[in-house]
Write a protein that holds these residues in place. Structure first.
Motif, PDB file in Angstrom:
ATOM      1  N   PHE A  51      -1.576  -1.336  10.040  1.00 25.42           N
ATOM      2  CA  PHE A  51      -2.059  -1.174   8.680  1.00 25.42           C
ATOM      3  C   PHE A  51      -1.506  -2.296   7.821  1.00 25.42           C
ATOM      4  CE2 PHE A  51      -2.014   3.586   9.593  1.00 25.42           C
ATOM      5  CZ  PHE A  51      -3.387   3.710   9.613  1.00 25.42           C
ATOM      6  N   GLU A  55      -1.009   0.108   2.719  1.00 25.11           N
ATOM      7  CA  GLU A  55      -1.600   1.266   3.380  1.00 25.11           C
ATOM      8  C   GLU A  55      -0.570   1.956   4.285  1.00 25.11           C
ATOM      9  OE1 GLU A  55      -5.717   2.452   5.698  1.00 25.11           O
ATOM     10  OE2 GLU A  55      -5.143   0.360   5.559  1.00 25.11           O
ATOM     11  N   LYS A  59       0.422   5.895   4.389  1.00 22.54           N
ATOM     12  CA  LYS A  59       0.210   6.686   5.605  1.00 22.54           C
ATOM     13  C   LYS A  59       1.525   7.147   6.239  1.00 22.54           C
ATOM     14  CE  LYS A  59      -4.317   5.852   6.107  1.00 22.54           C
ATOM     15  NZ  LYS A  59      -5.391   6.744   6.380  1.00 22.54           N
ATOM     16  N   THR A  61       3.311   5.255   8.350  1.00 24.38           N
ATOM     17  CA  THR A  61       3.511   4.552   9.611  1.00 24.38           C
ATOM     18  C   THR A  61       2.790   3.212   9.564  1.00 24.38           C
ATOM     19  OG1 THR A  61       3.298   4.668  12.018  1.00 24.38           O
ATOM     20  CG2 THR A  61       1.533   5.658  10.731  1.00 24.38           C
ATOM     21  N   PRO A  64      -1.863   2.668  13.275  1.00 22.07           N
ATOM     22  CA  PRO A  64      -2.847   3.750  13.200  1.00 22.07           C
ATOM     23  C   PRO A  64      -2.748   4.748  14.363  1.00 22.07           C
ATOM     24  CG  PRO A  64      -3.912   1.658  12.749  1.00 22.07           C
ATOM     25  CD  PRO A  64      -2.508   1.343  13.187  1.00 22.07           C
ATOM     26  N   CYS A  67      -0.515   7.574  13.320  1.00 16.97           N
ATOM     27  CA  CYS A  67      -0.844   8.249  12.067  1.00 16.97           C
ATOM     28  C   CYS A  67      -1.286   9.678  12.369  1.00 16.97           C
ATOM     29  CB  CYS A  67      -1.956   7.493  11.347  1.00 16.97           C
ATOM     30  SG  CYS A  67      -2.301   8.144   9.727  1.00 16.97           S
ATOM     31  N   TYR A  69      -2.541  13.080  10.328  1.00 18.62           N
ATOM     32  CA  TYR A  69      -2.921  13.759   9.101  1.00 18.62           C
ATOM     33  C   TYR A  69      -2.621  15.238   9.264  1.00 18.62           C
ATOM     34  CZ  TYR A  69      -5.778  15.850   5.481  1.00 18.62           C
ATOM     35  OH  TYR A  69      -6.192  16.593   4.419  1.00 18.62           O
TER      36      TYR A  69
END
Length: 82
Positions: A51, A55, A59, A61, A64, A67, A69
């Motif tokens: 990222f 960003e 997030k 981290t 990606p 990551c 959610y």
């Protein structure tokens, strides 16, 4: 076992705590817990996409692949009660 392979992968897992028929309390129902993505990646592969710094701060981290959610599984129950 074939049924387990057909299920969609998710980081949120569920289980039902044991409830005895002699237990005076009512059953709890489903309990939820989250497993982080790093449990499913044995080691960090080289050259992972990253990222942007801004960003990554939002997030939590840099990569990606790591990551995760969080969606509150109990939120629907609270909404249905009110």
């Amino acid at each position: 076992m074939a049924d387990q392979r057909k299920r969609k992968f998710t980081c949120t897992k569920t289980y039902r705590p044991f409830h005895s028929r002699y237990d005076p309390c009512k059953p709890i129902g489903k309990k939820y817990y989250s497993t982080p993505p790093n449990l499913y990646i044995g080691f960090q592969p080289p050259n992972l996409p990253q990222f942007s710094p801004q960003e990554a701060l939002m997030k939590g981290t840099l990569w990606p692949a790591f990551c995760d959610y969080y969606e509150n599984p109990y939120k629907e129950k609270e909404r249905d009660k009110g």
